[in-house]
Scaffold this motif. Structure first.
Motif, PDB file in Angstrom:
ATOM      1  N   GLY A 152       4.115   9.806   3.604  1.00  0.00           N
ATOM      2  CA  GLY A 152       3.768   8.424   3.918  1.00  0.00           C
ATOM      3  C   GLY A 152       4.490   7.847   5.118  1.00  0.00           C
ATOM      4  N   LYS A 153       4.918   8.693   6.046  1.00  0.00           N
ATOM      5  CA  LYS A 153       5.647   8.187   7.216  1.00  0.00           C
ATOM      6  C   LYS A 153       4.731   7.353   8.111  1.00  0.00           C
ATOM      7  N   THR A 154       3.577   7.909   8.407  1.00  0.00           N
ATOM      8  CA  THR A 154       2.627   7.172   9.240  1.00  0.00           C
ATOM      9  C   THR A 154       2.237   5.864   8.563  1.00  0.00           C
ATOM     10  N   LEU A 155       2.016   5.974   7.263  1.00  0.00           N
ATOM     11  CA  LEU A 155       1.612   4.801   6.504  1.00  0.00           C
ATOM     12  C   LEU A 155       2.691   3.715   6.555  1.00  0.00           C
ATOM     13  N   ALA A 169       0.348  11.991  -0.170  1.00  0.00           N
ATOM     14  CA  ALA A 169      -0.952  12.454   0.307  1.00  0.00           C
ATOM     15  C   ALA A 169      -1.642  13.317  -0.747  1.00  0.00           C
ATOM     16  N   GLY A 174       3.043  14.304   4.556  1.00  0.00           N
ATOM     17  CA  GLY A 174       2.291  13.697   3.468  1.00  0.00           C
ATOM     18  C   GLY A 174       3.077  12.721   2.619  1.00  0.00           C
ATOM     19  N   HIS A 186      -3.448   4.133  -5.596  1.00  0.00           N
ATOM     20  CA  HIS A 186      -4.698   4.814  -5.249  1.00  0.00           C
ATOM     21  C   HIS A 186      -5.765   4.733  -6.332  1.00  0.00           C
ATOM     22  N   ASP A 200       0.814  -1.214   0.000  1.00  0.00           N
ATOM     23  CA  ASP A 200       0.000   0.000   0.000  1.00  0.00           C
ATOM     24  C   ASP A 200       0.847   1.263   0.000  1.00  0.00           C
ATOM     25  N   ALA A 233       3.835   3.187  -1.799  1.00  0.00           N
ATOM     26  CA  ALA A 233       4.570   3.125  -3.059  1.00  0.00           C
ATOM     27  C   ALA A 233       5.481   4.327  -3.182  1.00  0.00           C
TER      28      ALA A 233
HETATM   29  P1  ADP Z   1       2.897  11.580   6.793  1.00  0.00           P
HETATM   30  O1  ADP Z   1       2.737  10.776   8.014  1.00  0.00           O
HETATM   31  O2  ADP Z   1       4.247  11.434   6.158  1.00  0.00           O
HETATM   32  O3  ADP Z   1       2.542  13.011   6.937  1.00  0.00           O
HETATM   33  P2  ADP Z   1       0.811   9.890   5.898  1.00  0.00           P
HETATM   34  O4  ADP Z   1       1.434   8.565   6.017  1.00  0.00           O
HETATM   35  O5  ADP Z   1      -0.097  10.280   6.988  1.00  0.00           O
HETATM   36  O6  ADP Z   1       1.892  11.013   5.699  1.00  0.00           O
HETATM   37  O7  ADP Z   1       0.050   9.951   4.499  1.00  0.00           O
HETATM   38  C1  ADP Z   1      -1.258  10.386   4.375  1.00  0.00           C
HETATM   39  C2  ADP Z   1      -1.974   9.606   3.298  1.00  0.00           C
HETATM   40  O8  ADP Z   1      -1.409   9.855   2.026  1.00  0.00           O
HETATM   41  C3  ADP Z   1      -1.873   8.122   3.480  1.00  0.00           C
HETATM   42  O9  ADP Z   1      -2.898   7.653   4.270  1.00  0.00           O
HETATM   43  C4  ADP Z   1      -1.961   7.595   2.058  1.00  0.00           C
HETATM   44  O10 ADP Z   1      -3.303   7.474   1.646  1.00  0.00           O
HETATM   45  C5  ADP Z   1      -1.322   8.684   1.251  1.00  0.00           C
HETATM   46  N1  ADP Z   1       0.092   8.395   1.005  1.00  0.00           N
HETATM   47  C6  ADP Z   1       1.139   9.115   1.440  1.00  0.00           C
HETATM   48  N2  ADP Z   1       2.294   8.600   1.015  1.00  0.00           N
HETATM   49  C7  ADP Z   1       1.987   7.512   0.290  1.00  0.00           C
HETATM   50  C8  ADP Z   1       2.768   6.541  -0.423  1.00  0.00           C
HETATM   51  N3  ADP Z   1       4.100   6.601  -0.463  1.00  0.00           N
HETATM   52  N4  ADP Z   1       2.106   5.551  -1.050  1.00  0.00           N
HETATM   53  C9  ADP Z   1       0.765   5.482  -1.013  1.00  0.00           C
HETATM   54  N5  ADP Z   1      -0.012   6.360  -0.364  1.00  0.00           N
HETATM   55  C10 ADP Z   1       0.576   7.370   0.275  1.00  0.00           C
END
Ligand code: ADP
Ligand code: MG
Ligand code: ZN
Length: 629
Positions: free
Chosen positions: A226-229, A388, A224, A363, A182, A184
């Motif tokens: 994808g760190k949390t992800l 994001a 945005g 997505h 999920d 990428a």
């Molecule tokens: P961060 O924690 O870095 O601010 P998030 O992990 O919260 O960013 O990302 C927010 C959303 O954006 C995720 O839930 C996902 O839907 C999308 N997203 C962000 N980065 C990616 C990625 N590398 N691949 C796929 N979806 C991503």
């Protein structure tokens, strides 16, 4: 007292008042009819006096009574009597009766006095009881509610009373359901983190050869990306619980609360090991201690110390791995980065074109796409978009598709969604008139410069449909992700940005230029200044003269070193001015040379409102040759 609590109290007060008032009305209603009758009579005739029952009998016997109104089950009456000594003037008199006696009724009948018995509107007893009880009940319910609120709210009075035993505000997900698939476009980060999954799944593999398992991994990157992800994906892949909380939630009003939260979190984590702890925004707690404006923050420092202690306290093989995320690694306390703590740093960057393509693919998995839609084109159009942003883009496009009642997402929807994310909501087009023509010249000015200056990105489209703050827009499509930009490219960008103002200037005259170029001119100034101070692209030579990047920042030294003398500052200003002046001169020349072509282009644009790059170039090429870019 907590803010929210106070609000509730404020709300409760007026409610209490209303209830109190209605309660009184209800409570009195049983006895109020006579008073009401009295007041209505009193208003008609001011002379309402009282008389005894005996005197009332005398009045009846002497034939002075003309009418009797009996109230309240025969205990009150208002009579009308005439006074022969005063020209038979009618008096109204109130009488207290002993009760509704049949003798009285008979007597009145005998004397032929008109009488009326008014039934009192007594409230049924049950209702009266409720009326009397409503207020106290509400008060009690309110108090109970308050007490419960304050207990469940950290930082509230309930909290204050039971300091140490804070209800930790972290979330635990037994299964995040997120897999590496999920995420990428961040392949390097993923590779680094795949190892962490193995640490969690098969720690023996490492411990058996005497390797210490790292405790903490720091994810660094802009919002945005994808760190949390990623953190969730690690937990999901390893199949371990995911504890998460945000750094800002550690820092509380009371000194010591944050620290006790850290203790709680680690206690819970140990009970559930192997597991993953995710601390978002670690910079909120992890800033350099004892630095910055206003000195240290006791609470934050205690929290951080507790965090460090806990991290030291558990062994590498206890099966807990901490992942923290930040976009400001520069402000973190160096103690956090020491070996044995967050000793691994993984950077998560905004994706390149390939990365964007694969994120777009992720997505669009659950979305219906038009067959002709090319995700490569979308990826090409969206440099600088984070994961994001791209997720948001696909969602916006899907919403637009639904709104247009189409059954799959097409190029038009994607384009509109991109425009919307970059430039804001679409507005109503202007009606034809002078200002529309002026905006058209301004935009065509940008577009002509963009097309005729060799190093400029090609025009993608020109439009007079307003978006966000802009009245008109010229879009350029960058060729690829540009990490290196040459001096001539920067100059071309400055000229392109000046193109709008130059067109206003040439066509409408010096006095008629508008504020519409304000944004362009700001951009020009910052690009030119960076060329001089940051990139060494002026006559001052390749010297960094940039002292703006060290912002004043809590957690860093308050004062930035000012190593630029006044004399140099003046030279910088001169160089900036020189660059802009030269660029503007060249821009004016190009505009002046292509006035006729501009007239034609403006006519078309005013009529069609939007022109794509192809059309723009083909019209322009009727007038001059276009350099290949
Ligand atoms: P961060 O924690 O870095 O601010 P998030 O992990 O919260 O960013 O990302 C927010 C959303 O954006 C995720 O839930 C996902 O839907 C999308 N997203 C962000 N980065 C990616 C990625 N590398 N691949 C796929 N979806 C991503
Ligand atoms: Mg996040
Ligand atoms: Zn402009």
């Amino acid at each position: 007292m907590n803010q929210r609590l106070r609000l509730i109290l404020l709300w409760l007060l007026p409610i209490g008042m209303v209830v109190l008032i209605s309660w009184q009305i209800l409570g009195n209603s049983g006895t109020s009819s006579i008073n009401q009758a009295n007041t209505s009579i009193a208003s008609r005739n001011s002379a309402v006096s009282r008389m005894s029952y005996g005197r009332f009998m005398d009045y009846i016997n002497s034939g002075r009574v003309t009418a009797v109104d009996i109230y309240d089950g025969g205990t009150n009456a208002v009579i009308e009597a005439i006074d022969p000594e005063l020209d038979n003037r009618v008096q109204r008199i109130r009488v207290d009766l002993p009760g509704l006696a049949p003798e009285l009724i008979n007597k009145l009948k005998e004397e032929g006095i008109s009488f009326d018995i008014h039934q009192a509107k007594t409230t049924p007893p049950a209702l009266g009881l409720i009326g009397n009880l409503i207020f106290p009940i509400l008060l009690i319910v309110g108090l109970v509610f308050l007490a419960r609120r304050s207990n469940s709210m950290p930082g509230g009075p309930g909290q204050a009373m039971q300091f140490g035993k804070t209800k930790a505000r972290f979330a635990m997900e037994a299964d995040t359901g997120v897999k590496f698939d999920d995420v990428a476009g961040v392949n390097e980060a993923k590779q680094d983190l795949e190892e962490v999954v193995t640490f969690l799944k098969q720690p023996e593999r490492f411990t058996s050869v005497g390797a210490k398992i790292p405790r903490g991994v720091l994810l660094v990157g802009p919002p945005g990306t994808g760190k949390t992800l990623l953190a969730k994906a690690i937990a999901g892949e390893a199949g371990v619980p995911f504890f998460s909380l945000s750094g800002s939630e550690f820092v509380e009003m009371f000194v010591g609360v944050g620290a006790s939260r850290v203790r709680d979190l680690f206690k819970r984590a140990k009970e559930n090991s192997p597991c993953l702890i995710f601390i978002d925004e670690i910079d909120a707690v992890g800033r350099q201690r004892g630095a910055g404006i206003g000195g240290g923050n006791d609470e934050r420092e205690q929290t951080l110390n507790q965090l460090l202690t806990e991290m030291d306290g558990f062994e590498g093989n206890s099966g807990i791995i901490i992942i923290a995320a930040t976009n400001r690694p520069d402000v973190l306390d160096s103690a956090l980065m020491r070996p044995g703590r967050f000793d691994r740093q993984v950077s998560v960057e905004a994706p390149d074109i390939k990365g964007r393509l694969s994120i777009l693919e992720v997505h669009s998995r659950n979305k219906k796409l038009d067959n002709v839609l090319s995700l490569e084109d979308v990826a090409r159009r969206t440099p600088g978009f984070t994961g994001a942003d791209l997720a948001n883009l696909m969602n916006e496009a899907a919403i637009l598709t639904a709104r247009r009642r189409k059954d799959c997402i097409g190029t038009a929807e994607i384009d509109d969604a991109v425009d919307r994310i970059i430039a804001g909501m679409e507005g109503q087009p202007l009606t034809d008139g002078r200002s529309k023509r002026l905006i058209a010249y301004h935009e065509v000015g940008h577009a002509i410069i963009g097309t005729l200056v060799k190093d400029h990105d090609p025009v993608q489209k020109v439009t007079l449909i307003p978006r966000g703050q802009a009245k008109g827009l010229t879009w350029f499509s960058p060729d690829e992700d540009q990490t290196l930009v040459s001096k001539s490219q920067l100059k071309a960008r400055i000229m392109g940005a000046l193109g709008g103002r130059a067109a206003e200037d040439v066509i409408f005259g010096h006095g008629e230029v508008t504020t519409g170029a304000g944004g362009d001119i700001q951009q020009v100034a910052s690009m030119a200044r960076q060329m001089v101070t940051k990139f060494g692209m002026s006559n001052l030579g390749p010297i960094s003269l940039d002292n703006s990047s060290q912002e004043v920042f809590i957690g860093r030294d308050l004062m930035t070193r000012n190593d630029i003398s006044d004399a140099i500052a003046k030279q910088i200003d001169n160089q900036v001015r020189l660059i802009v002046k030269e660029c503007y001169k060249e821009t004016l020349q190009i505009i002046n040379k292509h006035k006729i072509a501009m007239d034609k282009l403006v006519d078309i644009l005013v009529e069609k409102e939007t022109m794509d790059g192809e059309e723009f170039r083909s019209v322009l090429s009727e007038f001059c040759s276009i350099p290949a870019s």
